[in-house]
Design a protein around this motif. Structure first.
Motif, PDB file in Angstrom:
ATOM      1  N   VAL A   1     -72.636  40.493 133.255  1.00 28.44           N
ATOM      2  CA  VAL A   1     -73.885  39.783 133.525  1.00 28.44           C
ATOM      3  C   VAL A   1     -74.823  39.919 132.321  1.00 28.44           C
ATOM      4  O   VAL A   1     -75.101  41.026 131.859  1.00 28.44           O
ATOM      5  N   LEU A   2     -75.308  38.772 131.840  1.00 26.11           N
ATOM      6  CA  LEU A   2     -76.269  38.749 130.737  1.00 26.11           C
ATOM      7  C   LEU A   2     -77.599  38.201 131.235  1.00 26.11           C
ATOM      8  O   LEU A   2     -77.626  37.194 131.958  1.00 26.11           O
ATOM      9  N   PRO A   3     -78.724  38.809 130.847  1.00 30.07           N
ATOM     10  CA  PRO A   3     -80.032  38.284 131.255  1.00 30.07           C
ATOM     11  C   PRO A   3     -80.338  36.980 130.524  1.00 30.07           C
ATOM     12  O   PRO A   3     -79.895  36.766 129.392  1.00 30.07           O
ATOM     13  N   CYS A   4     -81.090  36.120 131.158  1.00 30.88           N
ATOM     14  CA  CYS A   4     -81.471  34.855 130.530  1.00 30.88           C
ATOM     15  C   CYS A   4     -82.620  35.083 129.548  1.00 30.88           C
ATOM     16  O   CYS A   4     -83.601  35.768 129.863  1.00 30.88           O
ATOM     17  N   VAL A   5     -82.481  34.514 128.357  1.00 33.12           N
ATOM     18  CA  VAL A   5     -83.504  34.643 127.312  1.00 33.12           C
ATOM     19  C   VAL A   5     -83.599  33.324 126.561  1.00 33.12           C
ATOM     20  O   VAL A   5     -82.723  32.466 126.637  1.00 33.12           O
TER      21      VAL A   5
ATOM     22  N   SER B   1     -79.629  34.872 135.344  1.00 36.35           N
ATOM     23  CA  SER B   1     -78.626  35.537 134.513  1.00 36.35           C
ATOM     24  C   SER B   1     -77.428  34.618 134.328  1.00 36.35           C
ATOM     25  O   SER B   1     -77.263  33.627 135.052  1.00 36.35           O
TER      26      SER B   1
ATOM     27  N   LYS C   1     -88.001  36.612 127.775  1.00 34.17           N
ATOM     28  CA  LYS C   1     -87.053  36.823 128.859  1.00 34.17           C
ATOM     29  C   LYS C   1     -87.401  35.883 130.000  1.00 34.17           C
ATOM     30  O   LYS C   1     -88.543  35.807 130.442  1.00 34.17           O
ATOM     31  N   THR C   2     -86.401  35.141 130.463  1.00 33.54           N
ATOM     32  CA  THR C   2     -86.620  34.185 131.549  1.00 33.54           C
ATOM     33  C   THR C   2     -85.893  34.654 132.805  1.00 33.54           C
ATOM     34  O   THR C   2     -85.175  35.654 132.785  1.00 33.54           O
ATOM     35  N   THR C   3     -86.065  33.916 133.881  1.00 33.73           N
ATOM     36  CA  THR C   3     -85.461  34.321 135.152  1.00 33.73           C
ATOM     37  C   THR C   3     -83.985  33.942 135.207  1.00 33.73           C
ATOM     38  O   THR C   3     -83.547  32.978 134.578  1.00 33.73           O
TER      39      THR C   3
ATOM     40  N   THR D   1     -79.102  30.650 129.639  1.00 31.55           N
ATOM     41  CA  THR D   1     -79.571  30.125 130.922  1.00 31.55           C
ATOM     42  C   THR D   1     -78.497  30.420 131.971  1.00 31.55           C
ATOM     43  O   THR D   1     -77.372  30.807 131.623  1.00 31.55           O
ATOM     44  N   PRO D   2     -78.803  30.226 133.244  1.00 32.61           N
ATOM     45  CA  PRO D   2     -77.779  30.493 134.273  1.00 32.61           C
ATOM     46  C   PRO D   2     -76.525  29.640 134.126  1.00 32.61           C
ATOM     47  O   PRO D   2     -75.448  30.032 134.589  1.00 32.61           O
TER      48      PRO D   2
ATOM     49  N   SER E   1     -88.131  49.106 128.235  1.00 32.82           N
ATOM     50  CA  SER E   1     -88.216  47.756 128.804  1.00 32.82           C
ATOM     51  C   SER E   1     -88.854  46.760 127.838  1.00 32.82           C
ATOM     52  O   SER E   1     -88.682  45.548 127.977  1.00 32.82           O
TER      53      SER E   1
END
Length: 300
Positions: free
Chosen positions: A295-299, A194, A190-192, A257-258, A176
């Motif tokens: 789906v990609l995480p926001c960073v 996806s 890492k931000t909130t 970002t989303p 992680s």
């Protein structure tokens, strides 16, 4: 009788041309490479002495031949030009007689001091072969005597100790804690949320990055059911390739970002590297088969 004379003449002519091409018998050239002193003059290089000796019956000329070998870092230590070492390409070096090498008469020898970086036995020069200028495509293996007056056991212990000390600073991290972006960026957060990557996403690019936009579209087409289209405008559900002045000409910024993915750079190289980092964020399973949605995480 004429045929016999003709054959004899051709045989003698062939031998003469072969002798001219070879200049001397390769086995008559004795080469010794003696490793003398590590940390020469309190530096990091190793001093060696290379000796060429003529053990044959005919003189060895200065020109017309050279010795090729693999090393990569050897070079002349001083100003003497008995023996010269030059780089051919990469780790391939060439050793030949310099301007002070007049002619090596039978029984004579010349020597020169050489500097290189020898940390252990794996750094010894190797792969020596002789090449005559008249026949450059032919490589003739030659034997070189490597004399090492250094204590190899101490050298190996020293290298092993340094590697151990370097590795001792490495600390284990959990999965992680590993950033999903490769190579690891200078800063990562890492931000909130996806971003949903699909064929409906548009690639909006600065005109200077048109080639990179086409490349990105083609790469995403390998993992999505449809390749994202390129567009000159768009505010949301886009991948934006933006020109921005950065300190490094090959540096880049990547933000997910989303609503969009933003890759900023001052050069084409920077945008290209940013695309590689974006690709590294795709889950491994995405490359197994095409998907409608990733789906990609926001960073940032």
């Amino acid at each position: 009788m004429r045929n016999i004379k003709l054959v004899l003449f051709l045989f003698m002519a062939t031998n003469q041309m072969y002798a001219q091409a070879q200049l001397f018998n390769p086995t008559d050239l004795k080469i010794t490479w003696e490793i003398k002193e590590r940390n020469y003059k309190k530096g990091v290089q190793t001093l060696s002495v290379v000796t060429l000796q003529n053990t044959g019956p005919v003189a060895i000329p200065r020109k017309g031949w050279n010795i090729r070998f693999n090393d990569g870092n050897s070079h002349n230590a001083g100003n003497d030009k008995n023996i010269v070492i030059d780089r051919v390409n990469g780790d391939l070096l060439s050793l030949y007689g310099g301007k002070d090498f007049k002619k090596l008469e039978p029984g004579d020898s010349v020597k020169s001091e050489i500097l290189s970086y020898i940390r252990n036995i794996t750094d010894h020069p190797k792969g020596f072969y002789l090449v005559f200028d008249e026949d450059p495509a032919k490589a003739i293996p030659v034997f070189v005597t490597i004399k090492n007056s250094l204590n190899l056991d101490d050298l190996e212990k020293e290298v092993a100790t340094k590697i151990y000390q370097q590795n001792s600073t490495i600390t284990a991290v959990t999965a992680s804690e590993i950033p999903p972006v490769f190579p690891t960026p200078v800063s990562y957060k890492k931000t909130t949320g996806s971003f949903g990557l699909s064929g409906a996403v548009k690639i909006v690019n600065d005109p200077a990055f048109a080639a990179e936009a086409r490349y990105l579209s083609a790469e995403l087409g390998k993992v999505l059911t449809a390749s994202p289209a390129m567009s000159l405008t768009g505010n949301t559900n886009i991948i934006l390739l933006q020109k921005k002045a950065l300190a490094s000409s090959e540096g880049y910024e990547l933000q997910v970002t989303p609503g969009k993915i933003l890759i900023s750079a001052s050069s084409n190289a920077g945008i290209f590297y940013g695309i590689q980092s974006l690709k590294s964020m795709l889950p491994p399973g995405a490359w197994a088969t095409v998907q409608q949605f990733i789906v990609l995480p926001c960073v940032e």
